[in-house]
Design a protein around this motif. Structure first.
Motif, PDB file in Angstrom:
ATOM      1  N   GLU A   1      38.426  87.056  11.553  1.00 53.49           N
ATOM      2  CA  GLU A   1      39.209  88.283  11.621  1.00 53.49           C
ATOM      3  C   GLU A   1      38.506  89.400  10.852  1.00 53.49           C
ATOM      4  O   GLU A   1      38.397  90.540  11.320  1.00 53.49           O
ATOM      5  N   THR A   2      37.995  89.057   9.703  1.00 51.51           N
ATOM      6  CA  THR A   2      37.300  90.048   8.869  1.00 51.51           C
ATOM      7  C   THR A   2      36.043  90.563   9.573  1.00 51.51           C
ATOM      8  O   THR A   2      35.752  91.784   9.602  1.00 51.51           O
ATOM      9  N   LYS A   3      35.267  89.658  10.217  1.00 55.25           N
ATOM     10  CA  LYS A   3      34.021  90.063  10.897  1.00 55.25           C
ATOM     11  C   LYS A   3      34.324  90.959  12.093  1.00 55.25           C
ATOM     12  O   LYS A   3      33.643  91.974  12.337  1.00 55.25           O
ATOM     13  N   ILE A   4      35.349  90.571  12.888  1.00 55.05           N
ATOM     14  CA  ILE A   4      35.705  91.371  14.069  1.00 55.05           C
ATOM     15  C   ILE A   4      36.136  92.762  13.636  1.00 55.05           C
ATOM     16  O   ILE A   4      35.750  93.780  14.257  1.00 55.05           O
ATOM     17  N   GLU A   5      36.941  92.837  12.610  1.00 53.17           N
ATOM     18  CA  GLU A   5      37.397  94.139  12.144  1.00 53.17           C
ATOM     19  C   GLU A   5      36.237  95.005  11.683  1.00 53.17           C
ATOM     20  O   GLU A   5      36.216  96.219  11.904  1.00 53.17           O
ATOM     21  N   GLN A   6      35.258  94.362  11.038  1.00 49.23           N
ATOM     22  CA  GLN A   6      34.080  95.112  10.580  1.00 49.23           C
ATOM     23  C   GLN A   6      33.279  95.637  11.796  1.00 49.23           C
ATOM     24  O   GLN A   6      32.836  96.802  11.832  1.00 49.23           O
ATOM     25  N   ASN A   7      33.056  94.760  12.847  1.00 48.14           N
ATOM     26  CA  ASN A   7      32.299  95.170  14.056  1.00 48.14           C
ATOM     27  C   ASN A   7      33.044  96.270  14.807  1.00 48.14           C
ATOM     28  O   ASN A   7      32.458  97.243  15.300  1.00 48.14           O
TER      29      ASN A   7
ATOM     30  N   GLU B   1      30.075 101.559  24.434  1.00 52.78           N
ATOM     31  CA  GLU B   1      30.837 101.369  23.206  1.00 52.78           C
ATOM     32  C   GLU B   1      32.309 101.180  23.515  1.00 52.78           C
ATOM     33  O   GLU B   1      33.007 100.371  22.877  1.00 52.78           O
ATOM     34  N   THR B   2      32.826 101.894  24.522  1.00 53.52           N
ATOM     35  CA  THR B   2      34.238 101.767  24.902  1.00 53.52           C
ATOM     36  C   THR B   2      34.518 100.359  25.394  1.00 53.52           C
ATOM     37  O   THR B   2      35.537  99.743  25.055  1.00 53.52           O
ATOM     38  N   THR B   3      33.604  99.836  26.263  1.00 52.87           N
ATOM     39  CA  THR B   3      33.772  98.465  26.786  1.00 52.87           C
ATOM     40  C   THR B   3      33.735  97.446  25.635  1.00 52.87           C
ATOM     41  O   THR B   3      34.558  96.506  25.585  1.00 52.87           O
ATOM     42  N   THR B   4      32.776  97.627  24.754  1.00 48.52           N
ATOM     43  CA  THR B   4      32.639  96.687  23.600  1.00 48.52           C
ATOM     44  C   THR B   4      33.891  96.710  22.727  1.00 48.52           C
ATOM     45  O   THR B   4      34.405  95.659  22.298  1.00 48.52           O
ATOM     46  N   ILE B   5      34.407  97.905  22.450  1.00 46.95           N
ATOM     47  CA  ILE B   5      35.609  98.048  21.614  1.00 46.95           C
ATOM     48  C   ILE B   5      36.788  97.372  22.277  1.00 46.95           C
ATOM     49  O   ILE B   5      37.594  96.688  21.621  1.00 46.95           O
ATOM     50  N   SER B   6      36.900  97.515  23.591  1.00 42.78           N
ATOM     51  CA  SER B   6      38.016  96.903  24.326  1.00 42.78           C
ATOM     52  C   SER B   6      37.954  95.381  24.203  1.00 42.78           C
ATOM     53  O   SER B   6      38.981  94.710  23.984  1.00 42.78           O
ATOM     54  N   LYS B   7      36.748  94.811  24.370  1.00 42.81           N
ATOM     55  CA  LYS B   7      36.592  93.367  24.245  1.00 42.81           C
ATOM     56  C   LYS B   7      36.940  92.891  22.825  1.00 42.81           C
ATOM     57  O   LYS B   7      37.610  91.858  22.634  1.00 42.81           O
ATOM     58  N   LEU B   8      36.458  93.635  21.805  1.00 44.51           N
ATOM     59  CA  LEU B   8      36.705  93.228  20.401  1.00 44.51           C
ATOM     60  C   LEU B   8      38.192  93.289  20.077  1.00 44.51           C
ATOM     61  O   LEU B   8      38.742  92.399  19.405  1.00 44.51           O
ATOM     62  N   GLU B   9      38.885  94.329  20.563  1.00 51.04           N
ATOM     63  CA  GLU B   9      40.303  94.463  20.276  1.00 51.04           C
ATOM     64  C   GLU B   9      41.100  93.356  20.947  1.00 51.04           C
ATOM     65  O   GLU B   9      42.065  92.821  20.395  1.00 51.04           O
ATOM     66  N   SER B  10      40.669  92.988  22.196  1.00 51.35           N
ATOM     67  CA  SER B  10      41.337  91.892  22.900  1.00 51.35           C
ATOM     68  C   SER B  10      41.155  90.566  22.140  1.00 51.35           C
ATOM     69  O   SER B  10      42.094  89.795  21.950  1.00 51.35           O
ATOM     70  N   GLY B  11      39.903  90.345  21.690  1.00 52.77           N
ATOM     71  CA  GLY B  11      39.619  89.114  20.926  1.00 52.77           C
ATOM     72  C   GLY B  11      40.380  89.082  19.604  1.00 52.77           C
ATOM     73  O   GLY B  11      40.894  88.036  19.187  1.00 52.77           O
TER      74      GLY B  11
ATOM     75  N   GLN C   1      43.989  88.104  20.140  1.00 54.60           N
ATOM     76  CA  GLN C   1      44.142  86.652  20.341  1.00 54.60           C
ATOM     77  C   GLN C   1      43.989  85.894  19.005  1.00 54.60           C
ATOM     78  O   GLN C   1      44.712  84.930  18.733  1.00 54.60           O
ATOM     79  N   LEU C   2      43.029  86.349  18.200  1.00 50.03           N
ATOM     80  CA  LEU C   2      42.780  85.671  16.908  1.00 50.03           C
ATOM     81  C   LEU C   2      43.984  85.807  15.985  1.00 50.03           C
ATOM     82  O   LEU C   2      44.407  84.850  15.321  1.00 50.03           O
ATOM     83  N   VAL C   3      44.597  87.012  15.936  1.00 48.07           N
ATOM     84  CA  VAL C   3      45.767  87.240  15.079  1.00 48.07           C
ATOM     85  C   VAL C   3      46.930  86.370  15.524  1.00 48.07           C
ATOM     86  O   VAL C   3      47.678  85.805  14.714  1.00 48.07           O
ATOM     87  N   GLU C   4      47.056  86.251  16.877  1.00 43.65           N
ATOM     88  CA  GLU C   4      48.136  85.408  17.419  1.00 43.65           C
ATOM     89  C   GLU C   4      47.960  83.953  16.972  1.00 43.65           C
ATOM     90  O   GLU C   4      48.910  83.287  16.561  1.00 43.65           O
ATOM     91  N   GLU C   5      46.686  83.489  17.047  1.00 40.61           N
ATOM     92  CA  GLU C   5      46.398  82.092  16.621  1.00 40.61           C
ATOM     93  C   GLU C   5      46.589  81.925  15.108  1.00 40.61           C
ATOM     94  O   GLU C   5      47.118  80.902  14.641  1.00 40.61           O
TER      95      GLU C   5
END
Length: 571
Positions: free
Chosen positions: A268-274, A310-320, A323-327
């Protein structure tokens, strides 16, 4: 009465191997003359040394030995007390101290201190301080009675009145009083112990007598009730242990879940940083047409491509991330559930401890009931035994109370005796009786020396002096000659009192140079008027005024130096 007969000494101060012997009872008045340093006052030092192991003047012990011969210093004095004849020998280098009674050496098993006490207290019945007040009057180290501290004045008078024995008796009684107090405490403690034990046994006997068969049935019912409770507690304890086992089984995956939560938190910390990095990049290309570093324009097509990427990448990271927060939430819910299970196990362990404590209390209660049942079964035998023990304790208690009464009575007697023997008791009464006699004698001798003052001592031996004009003085207000008259009046008074009491009464009086400094011609004549009234006295006077005093004495002794040694010369 102490009747001094003779004294001899050799290798003492300036006296050499040739002994000097002086008859102390030969003449009523003896004049001792000689030049300065011839050894006239040695007689006083020798007498004090042989009797009290100290000289009259302030001289160290090693200085009393003749410095030329440096040894074999011996002083010997002979005197009678009643019908007994005594000879005391004392020496230095070698040390010597012997007392002979009628020619036989008195047992020397005691140490020198006790041997000296025996001489002072049992034979002469006077000490050094009293001796120099009654027998000696000197011009060097003599301490007049009026210059003494009040407690030393009292000591001298008590010695003269022969009442110091009260003080010695008080010391003995003080020790007895202390011993009796300890004994009283011990006996009282013993009596209290017996009484306490007796009361405890009597109470126990009543308890035994009150217990019967009905009580035994009640106790057996309690035992059955306790057993039923024990079974219920045991069953409850088993159920709790089984429940704990099930709950601990449910905790088997707790460690795995905890580990997974930690890993998810890291992701979660790494995704938020990216995500934050890509958002910054997108914002840069949207807001800038020119590079702020190199100042070149950014190609529009390149900018569009970069923004889309960058928009596509941000969308993928936010989706991931979603899911991670839900888990992560799901796993934290599991952790919470595990915590509740742990709390449940902890509560069950507390309950198990309570049950175990209840079981222990039940066991102790049952053991106590069983003991009481056993005691009740042996009740008749115990009662008989206790009754015999109580009878014995009654006898012991009565004896202890009698012993306590005797010790208390003995201590009461000692307490009363100590009240009588202390300074405010019998001694004060005796001193109060003699103070008027002392004052009358003192004033009689003062008037005999033509010194017309009113001199009075109180019971604490403080003086009150009044002149003809009734002015109040004290001893220190007078001249040296007047002080000498007072000292002489006191000296003769103490001798008269001693004669009345037959305590420190003696035939000997030695006066050292009293005519040479303080007494004038009139005082000397007045002094001899007093001397003529004395009977059975042997008076020795040391003086430098030999030529003008010869006709006043019945005997004259002359000291002279021959080759640095003192010898008796001829007139």
């Amino acid at each position: 009465m102490i009747l001094f007969k003779r004294i001899s000494y050799k290798n003492f101060l300036s006296t050499g191997n040739q002994p000097i012997e002086v008859a102390l009872d030969m003449s009523q008045t003896t004049l001792i003359v000689g030049t300065n340093g011839s050894g006239k006052s040695t007689l006083l030092d020798a007498l004090c040394f042989v009797l009290f192991n100290k000289p009259f003047r302030i001289i160290k012990k090693e200085q009393m030995v003749n410095t030329i011969n440096n040894g074999d210093c011996v002083v010997e004095v002979e005197f009678d007390v009643g019908t007994k004849n005594y000879i005391v020998k004392r020496g230095i280098k070698p040390n010597l101290f012997e007392i002979f009674c009628d020619g036989k050496l008195i047992n020397q098993d005691a140490n020198n201190i006790d041997y000296q006490k025996y001489l002072e207290q049992n034979i002469m019945k006077l000490n050094y301080r009293s001796f120099i007040q009654v027998v000696l009057l000197g011009s060097s180290s003599y301490e007049p009675f009026m210059k003494m501290k009040p407690r030393y004045r009292r000591e001298v008078v008590e010695e003269i009145l022969d009442i110091r024995v009260f003080g010695l008796m008080d010391l003995i009684l003080r020790s007895q009083q202390s011993d009796l107090q300890k004994k009283l405490t011990e006996v009282r403690h013993q009596a209290e112990l017996i009484k306490t034990k007796y009361e405890t046994e009597a109470k126990y006997l009543k308890t035994l007598e009150a217990k019967g068969s009905d009580n035994q049935r009640v106790q057996e019912n309690k035992l059955q009730e306790n057993e039923q409770n024990r079974l219920e507690y045991a069953q409850k304890l088993q159920s709790l242990n089984e429940a704990i086992a099930v709950s601990q089984n449910e905790l088997s995956g707790q460690e795995k879940v905890s580990k997974k939560v930690k890993e998810l938190e890291k992701y979660e910390t790494k995704i938020e940083q990216n995500l934050d990095t890509h958002k910054k990049t997108l914002k840069f290309f949207k807001e800038n047409d020119t590079c702020p570093v190199c100042t070149q324009s950014i190609d529009t097509k390149f900018k569009e491509q970069k923004c889309n990427h960058e928009t596509t990448t941000i969308s993928k990271l936010e989706s991931g991330l979603s899911q991670l927060v839900e888990e992560l939430t799901h796993q934290e819910e599991k952790i919470t559930a595990y915590g509740k299970i742990s709390t449940k196990i902890q509560n069950m362990n507390v309950e198990i401890a309570k049950v175990a404590s209840s079981l222990e209390s039940l066991k102790q209660h049952s053991d106590q009931i069983q003991q009481e049942i056993s005691t009740s079964q042996e009740r008749d035998t115990d009662i008989e035994s206790i009754e015999l023990e109580l009878e014995k304790m009654r006898v012991d208690l009565k004896e202890a109370e009698i012993a306590l009464s005797k010790v208390q009575e003995e201590k009461d007697y000692v307490d009363v005796l100590r009240e009588i023997l202390n300074d405010k008791g019998a001694k004060a009464q005796i001193i109060r009786k003699y103070v008027p006699i002392m004052n009358a004698l003192i004033n009689k001798y003062l008037q005999a020396m033509d010194f017309y003052i009113s001199f009075n001592l109180d019971e604490e031996f403080n003086e009150t002096v009044k002149s003809r004009h009734r002015d109040t003085f004290n001893y220190n207000n007078f001249s040296e000659g007047e002080k000498m008259r007072i000292d002489l009046a006191l000296l003769f008074t103490w001798r008269d009192i001693a004669r009345m009491k037959n305590s420190t009464n003696t035939n000997l009086l030695l006066l050292d140079e009293i005519f040479d400094s303080s007494l004038d011609g009139q005082g000397t004549d007045d002094f001899f008027k007093i001397i003529k009234t004395l009977e059975k006295e042997n008076i020795f006077i040391i003086s430098h005024k030999g030529d003008i005093l010869f006709d006043k004495f019945t005997n004259i002794i002359k000291y002279e130096k021959v080759q640095n040694f003192t010898q008796l010369g001829t007139i």
